[in-house]
Design a protein around this motif. Structure first.
Motif, mmCIF file in Angstrom:
data_model
loop_
_atom_site.group_PDB
_atom_site.id
_atom_site.type_symbol
_atom_site.label_atom_id
_atom_site.label_comp_id
_atom_site.label_asym_id
_atom_site.label_seq_id
_atom_site.Cartn_x
_atom_site.Cartn_y
_atom_site.Cartn_z
ATOM 1 N N TYR A 46 54.550 125.576 15.312
ATOM 2 C CA TYR A 46 53.366 126.420 15.141
ATOM 3 C C TYR A 46 52.376 126.450 16.299
ATOM 4 O O TYR A 46 51.393 127.172 16.233
ATOM 5 C CB TYR A 46 52.633 125.995 13.862
ATOM 6 N N ARG A 47 52.612 125.664 17.368
ATOM 7 C CA ARG A 47 51.633 125.702 18.460
ATOM 8 C C ARG A 47 51.980 126.735 19.532
ATOM 9 O O ARG A 47 51.287 126.809 20.548
ATOM 10 C CB ARG A 47 51.544 124.327 19.136
ATOM 11 N N ASP A 48 53.060 127.493 19.345
ATOM 12 C CA ASP A 48 53.625 128.255 20.469
ATOM 13 C C ASP A 48 53.095 129.676 20.639
ATOM 14 O O ASP A 48 53.746 130.504 21.264
ATOM 15 C CB ASP A 48 55.157 128.330 20.319
ATOM 16 N N SER A 83 58.257 124.971 8.461
ATOM 17 C CA SER A 83 57.126 124.035 8.541
ATOM 18 C C SER A 83 57.503 122.556 8.644
ATOM 19 O O SER A 83 56.749 121.776 9.219
ATOM 20 C CB SER A 83 56.198 124.193 7.325
ATOM 21 N N PRO A 84 58.609 122.100 8.049
ATOM 22 C CA PRO A 84 58.876 120.656 8.103
ATOM 23 C C PRO A 84 58.986 120.159 9.553
ATOM 24 O O PRO A 84 59.757 120.721 10.340
ATOM 25 C CB PRO A 84 60.214 120.513 7.367
ATOM 26 N N THR A 85 58.222 119.146 9.885
ATOM 27 C CA THR A 85 58.173 118.668 11.263
ATOM 28 C C THR A 85 59.566 118.246 11.740
ATOM 29 O O THR A 85 60.286 117.557 11.019
ATOM 30 C CB THR A 85 57.231 117.460 11.375
ATOM 31 N N ILE A 137 58.297 120.831 20.303
ATOM 32 C CA ILE A 137 58.013 119.895 19.212
ATOM 33 C C ILE A 137 56.733 119.123 19.554
ATOM 34 O O ILE A 137 56.440 118.894 20.741
ATOM 35 C CB ILE A 137 59.219 118.940 18.993
ATOM 36 N N GLY A 138 55.979 118.735 18.536
ATOM 37 C CA GLY A 138 54.783 117.928 18.763
ATOM 38 C C GLY A 138 55.155 116.472 19.002
ATOM 39 O O GLY A 138 56.233 116.021 18.600
ATOM 40 N N ASP A 139 54.274 115.733 19.643
ATOM 41 C CA ASP A 139 54.580 114.331 19.961
ATOM 42 C C ASP A 139 54.852 113.517 18.696
ATOM 43 O O ASP A 139 55.802 112.729 18.633
ATOM 44 C CB ASP A 139 53.423 113.702 20.747
ATOM 45 N N ALA A 140 54.051 113.729 17.659
ATOM 46 C CA ALA A 140 54.234 112.914 16.456
ATOM 47 C C ALA A 140 55.549 113.245 15.756
ATOM 48 O O ALA A 140 56.208 112.371 15.182
ATOM 49 C CB ALA A 140 53.059 113.111 15.499
ATOM 50 N N SER A 141 55.951 114.508 15.822
ATOM 51 C CA SER A 141 57.186 114.910 15.134
ATOM 52 C C SER A 141 58.428 114.323 15.782
ATOM 53 O O SER A 141 59.508 114.336 15.182
ATOM 54 C CB SER A 141 57.293 116.435 15.103
ATOM 55 N N THR A 142 58.289 113.796 17.004
ATOM 56 C CA THR A 142 59.452 113.149 17.613
ATOM 57 C C THR A 142 59.805 111.845 16.891
ATOM 58 O O THR A 142 60.848 111.260 17.146
ATOM 59 C CB THR A 142 59.244 112.840 19.112
HETATM 60 C C1 LIG Z 1 58.409 116.701 7.148
HETATM 61 C C2 LIG Z 1 56.950 116.945 7.232
HETATM 62 N N1 LIG Z 1 56.088 115.937 7.013
HETATM 63 C C3 LIG Z 1 54.759 116.171 7.103
HETATM 64 C C4 LIG Z 1 54.281 117.410 7.425
HETATM 65 C C5 LIG Z 1 52.774 117.661 7.508
HETATM 66 N N2 LIG Z 1 52.410 117.834 8.929
HETATM 67 C C6 LIG Z 1 52.270 119.044 9.458
HETATM 68 S S1 LIG Z 1 51.913 118.988 11.070
HETATM 69 C C7 LIG Z 1 51.901 117.302 11.079
HETATM 70 C C8 LIG Z 1 51.582 116.574 12.358
HETATM 71 C C9 LIG Z 1 52.461 116.951 13.470
HETATM 72 O O1 LIG Z 1 51.982 116.383 14.657
HETATM 73 P P1 LIG Z 1 52.670 116.699 16.039
HETATM 74 O O2 LIG Z 1 54.124 116.746 15.877
HETATM 75 O O3 LIG Z 1 52.149 115.781 17.045
HETATM 76 O O4 LIG Z 1 52.208 118.191 16.327
HETATM 77 P P2 LIG Z 1 50.742 118.702 16.657
HETATM 78 O O5 LIG Z 1 50.243 119.322 15.387
HETATM 79 O O6 LIG Z 1 49.922 117.533 17.077
HETATM 80 O O7 LIG Z 1 50.911 119.701 17.737
HETATM 81 C C10 LIG Z 1 52.199 116.816 9.816
HETATM 82 C C11 LIG Z 1 52.247 115.387 9.475
HETATM 83 C C12 LIG Z 1 55.224 118.417 7.634
HETATM 84 N N3 LIG Z 1 54.864 119.662 7.944
HETATM 85 N N4 LIG Z 1 56.534 118.166 7.553
#
Ligand SMILES: Cc1ncc(C[n+]2csc(CCOP(=O)(O)OP(=O)(O)O)c2C)c(N)n1
Ligand SMILES: [Mg+2]
Length: 810
Positions: free
Chosen positions: A78-80, A145-147, A188-193
């Motif tokens: 979603y950040r793109d 949506s799932p990370t 991908i976001g840092d946390a999703s890694t």
């Molecule tokens: C499997 C799953 N767990 C939790 C969420 C809720 N959630 C949405 S965005 C997010 C944080 C993601 O952080 P990051 O990957 O760093 O991306 P950023 O938003 O910081 O760009 C979470 C926990 C989700 N969408 N999917």
């Protein structure tokens, strides 16, 4: 003003674009930021329900867009938005249309309002559901949506390029690829890694050496949880160092840059993508020091969990502010020039917002006005007219109505319309009813359509073609029928590729692909690592690019590892794009009764309720299984086919039209006609039911035995209720848990087919135990339903019905 801390070195300077290009980039970034700011306002003022934006991530996306070509693919998150804008894959108007949930694909082509905002997709299909030329357009697979959910499919998108490169067959590549030179870009976001899908995909792409380019947008946070709780060493590229290529081993190339350092970003994307595209080396861009000026999303505020210092740092290192400072320091543009770009950008974004809002709202307002005009009760004096007028007034007063307001008012008004509200020239009741019926249909198209394919290749357009048996037909082990059928399919469909654990070299654990790798080569039939989630994702990505994958999951119980991918990605694909993308893959697996909890192969309910959108086919023997493979290959829809494990060795008559006979899903087969009780089952349970029916016959009880053949779709012509009308008694039997797939079948027959009308005895289910099957034959006997259990269930129904004739036995 922001301070710039890194000087542009001579090496970086060589790849700086010309002034016009830089200023154009700045305009895009600035417009994108304005869109994020306005977008958040739209949500906070109630025009959108939820908002998530790409602010703070703009500058690296400009660099990525520069190297993204026609034929390339994106699988991101979603950040793109800046990338989508810069690559001309989305307009600002479309960005706002997503926030409003506009359902018109002319204005919101990515999602038709079905998915939250900033979930991006391009349309791969025309409005007939046929492929467009994907080699000449820029492509984004549809976000979920799932990370990290975007990762498994990314692998398949990249692997497709590698196979296109090796393919000599223009019928495979035409319209999909230019010599396999396409890069699959992941973000991908840092946390999703932290997710398993990320690591599984990284490993698989390193093994496969595919043109996959992953960008990690690292802002140090996953909502409120900082990096130190997410990543070892708080640094994902540091962690991934072991994946880097060295002089002896193929692997990754890793690039690093600060997210606000425009010239370096432009350079590393140029270098990295050139290598990735030419050499098919997977690359990773770790982009750090990104920010979130507005916090994570509209659902919270980051001031709650970030320190003042952190917030101040984020302001200083805002990538757009840094880019501006850099341009000024380098003398690329004057303050006046930049101010003008910004002023124009603000106006441009405001205009786009207004246009998108009007596009969205005007048709709804027109609908409201149309209804208010039609629901005219001024000629009637009945007691209800006042109430009707009050509802109408409330509706009229809503400044920005939604469809729910109109339809809910109309339904309430319909209840109040009396006969004299209508006159002979204008029958209001009839008119409002007809209007509502049409509206319900139109809204069903808006919100409930395209779970399955609507194209001419959809499964329900196909008709059964019976297997042909002649004097030459011999009895052979079931697995040979499948093997010969797969051989015929491989010859017939050059786009067909099959992969999974042990499927290549040895031809599958049950030898159903025996000899086919030698015959068709390793690019069409190959082994994979033990990685079910990415086996499924690999299939999805390849199917999105025109291949027809059969992805092998070794045993049905292990489908669980891939189930998230099937459920969230594959099953929703047609729906979430309103027919804009498809992935016609077949998931091939085997189940029903081997040994113990993890090889019992029976948890059907865990699947059928999570994969609506995918067909679930449960053949009882290998001829039926082969027929289903043939049908699915002739269609453009995805399916799971569960081969019955115990039928590989059993002998079946070999049809002469191998590869050609089709079995329409959703058509139950009456295997034995009967008069006393309808016995409904599927898969391996059919043989047990036959045994039970034989035993019951000895006691004068006649069972009508029905094999449903497929659970999704289920009995589309309502044949089972026809049987129930005759027998008035019914048993649903399988080896799933209590309340599992038998309950699903019972709901279909009793509720959907009105079967309850014909019952003379309570309906029964015969199922496995809740604990799933224990080991060994005895474990199976006492865990799973057997012929004696089925006998008792049916006999006891007869006993309750006619106790004298059927005295109690057990
Ligand atoms: C499997 C799953 N767990 C939790 C969420 C809720 N959630 C949405 S965005 C997010 C944080 C993601 O952080 P990051 O990957 O760093 O991306 P950023 O938003 O910081 O760009 C979470 C926990 C989700 N969408 N999917
Ligand atoms: Mg983050």
């Amino acid at each position: 003003m922001a301070t710039k801390t890194i000087k542009t070195t001579a090496e970086i300077r060589t790849s700086i674009p010309d002034k016009k290009e830089i200023l154009n980039d700045y305009r895009i970034a600035f417009e994108s930021r304005q869109a994020s700011l306005l977008g958040r306002r739209e949500v906070l003022t109630g025009k959108g329900k939820f908002g998530i934006f790409g602010d703070g991530k703009e500058v690296p996306q400009l660099a990525m867009a520069k190297v993204f070509r026609e034929g390339d693919w994106r699988s991101g998150y979603y950040r793109d938005q800046t990338f989508m804008l810069a690559a001309n894959m989305m307009s600002l108007e479309e960005f706002f249309a997503q926030i409003y949930g506009d359902t018109d694909i002319a204005f919101n082509p990515g999602t038709a309002g079905r998915v939250m905002n900033n979930h991006f997709a391009t349309r791969s299909l025309d409005d007939q559901g046929n492929w467009k030329n994907l080699a000449t357009q820029k492509n984004s697979s549809a976000d979920i949506s799932p990370t990290a959910g975007q990762m498994p499919r990314l692998l398949g998108l990249a692997l497709a390029s590698k196979l296109f490169k090796q393919s000599k067959d223009s019928s495979v590549t035409k319209g999909f690829s230019a010599k396999g030179n396409e890069v699959a870009f992941g973000t991908i976001g840092d946390a999703s890694t932290s997710e398993g899908h990320f690591f599984e995909t990284i490993n698989a792409a390193g093994v496969l050496q595919v043109p996959m380019a992953i960008s990690v947008w690292d802002d140090g946070w996953g909502i409120s949880v900082p990096n130190k709780y997410q990543t070892t060493k708080q640094n994902i590229s540091e962690v991934l160092k072991g994946f880097e290529a060295d002089e002896n081993n193929a692997g990754y190339r890793i690039y690093r840059a600060k997210g606000w350092d425009y010239p370096t970003l432009v350079k590393i994307y140029r270098d990295g993508i050139e290598l990735c595209r030419k050499e098919h080396v997977p690359v990773l861009f770790h982009i750090t020091e990104l920010t979130q000026p507005q916090g994570h999303s509209t659902s919270g505020s980051h001031e709650r969990y970030k320190t003042k210092e952190q917030l101040a740092w984020e302001q200083e290192y805002d990538c757009i502010a840094q880019m501006r400072t850099w341009m000024e320091l380098e003398g690329i543009a004057s303050t006046g020039e930049l101010d003008e770009i910004e002023t124009n950008a603000i106006a441009r974004v405001k205009k786009a917002r207004k246009t998108a809002w009007e596009n969205y709202l005007n048709p709804i307002k027109a609908k409201r006005d149309e209804f208010l005009k039609m629901a005219d009760v001024t000629t009637c004096n009945c007691a209800k007219t006042q109430k009707i007028e009050a509802i109408k007034e409330d509706l009229r007063m809503i400044a920005e109505p939604i469809r729910k307001d109109i339809i809910s008012s109309a339904r309430k008004i319909l209840r109040l319309i009396c006969d004299s509200c209508s006159n002979p020239q204008n029958s209001l009741k009839i008119n409002v009813t007809a209007w509502l019926e049409q509206e319900m249909l139109d809204n069903a198209d808006r919100y409930n359509s395209y779970l399955y394919s609507n194209s001419e290749h959809r499964v329900d357009n196909l008709q059964s073609v019976a297997p042909v048996f002649d004097e030459k037909s011999v009895m052979v082990p079931g697995r040979e029928i499948l093997r010969d059928n797969f051989d015929a399919l491989m010859a017939k469909y050059p786009q067909l590729v099959v992969f999974g654990e042990d499927v290549g070299k040895i031809g599958g654990v049950n030898q159903t692909w025996e000899g086919l790798q030698e015959k068709y080569g390793e690019t069409r039939i190959f082994d994979t690592g033990i990685r079910e989630a990415t086996i499924i994702g690999q299939g999805i990505g390849m199917a999105m690019r025109g291949f027809r994958p059969i992805a092998e999951i070794q045993y049905f119980d292990y489908l669980l590892y891939g189930l998230q991918v099937i459920s969230d990605d594959l099953a929703t694909l047609q729906y979430r794009t309103k027919g804009g993308q498809k992935a016609p893959m077949i998931i091939s697996t085997r189940g029903h009764r081997l040994e113990g909890i993890w090889h019992s192969g029976s948890p059907l309910s865990m699947v059928i309720n999570s994969v609506r959108g995918v067909k679930v086919l449960v053949p009882r023997n290998m001829t039926q299984a082969a027929g289903f493979y043939n049908t699915m290959m002739a269609s453009d829809e995805p399916a799971i086919i569960i081969e019955p494990l115990n039928a590989y060795r059993l002998r079946e008559k070999r049809p002469s039209n191998i590869g050609e006979f089709l079995i329409e899903p959703g058509i139950p087969e009456i295997l034995r006609p009967g008069t006393d009780v309808t016995l409904v089952t599927y898969g391996s349970c059919v043989r047990i039911a036959e045994d039970a029916a034989d035993q019951l016959k000895g006691f004068g009880i006649s069972c009508e035995l029905i094999d449903v053949q497929s659970l999704i779709p289920f009995d589309v012509n309502h044949d089972i209720v026809k049987s129930l009308r005759k027998t008035n008694k019914i048993v649903f039997f399988d080896e799933d848990v209590p309340g599992g797939a038998t309950a699903f079948m019972m709901q279909k027959v009793l509720e959907e087919q009105n079967g309850y009308l014909y019952l003379d005895a309570p309906p029964r289910t015969v199922t496995g135990k809740a604990h799933r099957a224990a080991y060994s034959t005895d474990g199976d006997y006492f865990s799973n339903p057997n012929a004696e259990d089925v006998f008792d269930a049916v006999y006891n129904i007869m006993h309750d019905y006619q106790p004298e004739r059927y005295p109690k036995i057990f």
